[in-house]
Write a protein that holds these residues in place. Sequence first.
Motif, mmCIF file in Angstrom:
data_model
loop_
_atom_site.group_PDB
_atom_site.id
_atom_site.type_symbol
_atom_site.label_atom_id
_atom_site.label_comp_id
_atom_site.label_asym_id
_atom_site.label_seq_id
_atom_site.Cartn_x
_atom_site.Cartn_y
_atom_site.Cartn_z
ATOM 1 N N ASN A 126 -7.463 7.214 -6.995
ATOM 2 C CA ASN A 126 -6.544 6.113 -7.295
ATOM 3 C C ASN A 126 -7.127 4.738 -6.972
ATOM 4 O O ASN A 126 -6.467 3.743 -7.191
ATOM 5 N N GLN A 158 0.884 4.295 -2.769
ATOM 6 C CA GLN A 158 0.574 5.696 -2.468
ATOM 7 C C GLN A 158 1.683 6.632 -2.939
ATOM 8 O O GLN A 158 1.421 7.687 -3.512
ATOM 9 N N ARG A 211 -9.505 12.188 -4.777
ATOM 10 C CA ARG A 211 -8.606 11.031 -4.633
ATOM 11 C C ARG A 211 -9.185 9.925 -5.510
ATOM 12 O O ARG A 211 -10.199 9.318 -5.157
ATOM 13 N N TYR A 256 0.832 -1.204 0.000
ATOM 14 C CA TYR A 256 0.000 0.000 0.000
ATOM 15 C C TYR A 256 0.869 1.258 0.000
ATOM 16 O O TYR A 256 0.593 2.218 -0.731
ATOM 17 N N CYS A 268 -16.216 -3.523 6.106
ATOM 18 C CA CYS A 268 -14.852 -3.050 5.820
ATOM 19 C C CYS A 268 -13.847 -4.187 6.032
ATOM 20 O O CYS A 268 -12.844 -4.277 5.326
ATOM 21 N N MET A 300 -12.592 1.630 -3.654
ATOM 22 C CA MET A 300 -12.822 2.334 -2.388
ATOM 23 C C MET A 300 -13.710 3.561 -2.601
ATOM 24 O O MET A 300 -14.489 3.939 -1.724
ATOM 25 N N CYS A 350 -12.173 -6.455 3.252
ATOM 26 C CA CYS A 350 -10.952 -6.065 2.529
ATOM 27 C C CYS A 350 -9.813 -5.660 3.463
ATOM 28 O O CYS A 350 -8.654 -5.973 3.206
ATOM 29 N N HIS A 351 -10.154 -4.924 4.540
ATOM 30 C CA HIS A 351 -9.095 -4.353 5.385
ATOM 31 C C HIS A 351 -8.628 -5.308 6.486
ATOM 32 O O HIS A 351 -7.782 -4.937 7.297
ATOM 33 N N TYR A 385 -8.074 12.034 9.973
ATOM 34 C CA TYR A 385 -7.443 11.732 8.684
ATOM 35 C C TYR A 385 -8.329 10.768 7.886
ATOM 36 O O TYR A 385 -8.568 10.982 6.694
HETATM 37 C C1 HEC Z 1 -13.797 -4.096 -1.705
HETATM 38 C C2 HEC Z 1 -12.687 -3.787 -0.833
HETATM 39 C C3 HEC Z 1 -12.852 -2.666 0.175
HETATM 40 C C4 HEC Z 1 -13.848 -2.527 1.120
HETATM 41 C C5 HEC Z 1 -15.047 -3.425 1.359
HETATM 42 C C6 HEC Z 1 -13.498 -1.357 1.891
HETATM 43 N N1 HEC Z 1 -12.325 -0.794 1.430
HETATM 44 FE FE1 HEC Z 1 -11.391 0.840 2.158
HETATM 45 N N2 HEC Z 1 -9.933 0.675 0.756
HETATM 46 C C7 HEC Z 1 -9.867 -0.314 -0.197
HETATM 47 C C8 HEC Z 1 -8.674 -0.133 -0.996
HETATM 48 C C9 HEC Z 1 -8.208 -0.999 -2.145
HETATM 49 C C10 HEC Z 1 -8.014 1.024 -0.466
HETATM 50 C C11 HEC Z 1 -6.683 1.576 -0.910
HETATM 51 C C12 HEC Z 1 -6.831 2.527 -2.003
HETATM 52 C C13 HEC Z 1 -5.503 2.991 -2.545
HETATM 53 O O1 HEC Z 1 -4.677 2.175 -2.951
HETATM 54 O O2 HEC Z 1 -5.321 4.175 -2.536
HETATM 55 C C14 HEC Z 1 -8.856 1.497 0.624
HETATM 56 C C15 HEC Z 1 -8.544 2.641 1.369
HETATM 57 C C16 HEC Z 1 -9.312 3.103 2.424
HETATM 58 C C17 HEC Z 1 -9.028 4.299 3.185
HETATM 59 C C18 HEC Z 1 -7.830 5.229 3.020
HETATM 60 C C19 HEC Z 1 -6.745 4.830 3.987
HETATM 61 C C20 HEC Z 1 -5.543 5.752 4.020
HETATM 62 O O3 HEC Z 1 -4.606 5.447 4.769
HETATM 63 O O4 HEC Z 1 -5.526 6.771 3.319
HETATM 64 C C21 HEC Z 1 -10.021 4.425 4.119
HETATM 65 C C22 HEC Z 1 -10.182 5.522 5.137
HETATM 66 C C23 HEC Z 1 -10.913 3.293 3.948
HETATM 67 N N3 HEC Z 1 -10.458 2.501 2.916
HETATM 68 C C24 HEC Z 1 -12.035 3.062 4.736
HETATM 69 C C25 HEC Z 1 -12.920 2.003 4.552
HETATM 70 C C26 HEC Z 1 -14.098 1.796 5.357
HETATM 71 C C27 HEC Z 1 -14.523 2.661 6.522
HETATM 72 C C28 HEC Z 1 -14.738 0.680 4.852
HETATM 73 C C29 HEC Z 1 -16.049 0.063 5.303
HETATM 74 C C30 HEC Z 1 -17.209 0.917 5.307
HETATM 75 C C31 HEC Z 1 -13.930 0.204 3.730
HETATM 76 N N4 HEC Z 1 -12.831 1.023 3.594
HETATM 77 C C32 HEC Z 1 -14.243 -0.901 2.946
HETATM 78 C C33 HEC Z 1 -10.766 -1.349 -0.374
HETATM 79 C C34 HEC Z 1 -11.915 -1.560 0.371
#
Ligand code: HEC
Length: 195
Positions: free
Chosen positions: A169, A58, A167, A54, A130, A173, A133-134, A154
């Motif tokens: 990229n 970035q 944003r 990641y 969330c 997300m 994936c996370h 943040y």
């Molecule tokens: C289908 C997969 C997926 C799901 C489900 C998902 N995300 Fe993500 N999220 C990603 C990806 C991929 C990135 C990285 C994007 C990038 O490379 O810039 C990301 C990035 C983020 C970031 C930015 C982090 C940073 O350090 O800048 C946040 C905040 C975030 N997600 C919050 C959430 C939240 C809250 C949920 C649930 C409601 C969620 N995500 C659900 C795939 C997902």
Amino acid sequence: MLPLIICSVLLSAPSVRAQDAGRLAKQLCVACHGVSGDSKSPMFPKLNAQTSDYLVAQLKGFRQHVRGESDARAYMWAIASQLDDATVASLADYYSQQPATTGGTGDATLIAEGQKIFEQGLPDKGVPACASCHGAQGHGNGQFPRLAGQHADYLMRQIEVFQNGTRANAPVMSAVAHTLGKDDAKAVTTFLQSQ
Ligand code: HEC
Ligand code: HEC
């Protein structure tokens, strides 16, 4: 003052080499991201224990201007433009190995609500879990960033910039962000900071 420090560090090393990553982190990145990437201000994201894949994505995203939100433009575009691929890789490696730290705790009701959204999503509103994936603990995995312990303010700003399209990229997300209402976003980010 800060721009001067940045210029002098970068100019003294016109071609920043990979083996200098630890030094660069301590001399340059530290000013905003803190010692070991454990930033104390919500203006600056924590980098410690973030996944290496990641971080690489970035830094390249700033370099290629696909992360176009105003704070990224103001702070990270110039810095990232000075880093070659080898340096990016070794900075990512360096921060991914720094120990994780938890953020401050917040309102208990909000945290409980946020935990539910994180683990189960909100099926009625089309919000996915969330954790799918996370990671179950928000520790991230490969291209999916660690969110646990990150500053809530943040994280809120990032959800907003995914929503307003500056944003751009990570389409996957951006789609998730569009399902989140402001109160839901507040709850889930408060939960994440407390982890
Ligand atoms: C289908 C997969 C997926 C799901 C489900 C998902 N995300 Fe993500 N999220 C990603 C990806 C991929 C990135 C990285 C994007 C990038 O490379 O810039 C990301 C990035 C983020 C970031 C930015 C982090 C940073 O350090 O800048 C946040 C905040 C975030 N997600 C919050 C959430 C939240 C809250 C949920 C649930 C409601 C969620 N995500 C659900 C795939 C997902
Ligand atoms: C002058 C302050 C400043 C300095 C110095 C700085 N950064 Fe940043 N950095 C920021 C800000 C502000 C953001 C958040 C941008 C945003 O909100 O979009 C950021 C974001 C990042 C991100 C994205 C984190 C995430 O969770 O998505 C990475 C990676 C990063 N910086 C790495 C570095 C590295 C490596 C260095 C040293 C070579 C560095 N930064 C030096 C201010 C700085």
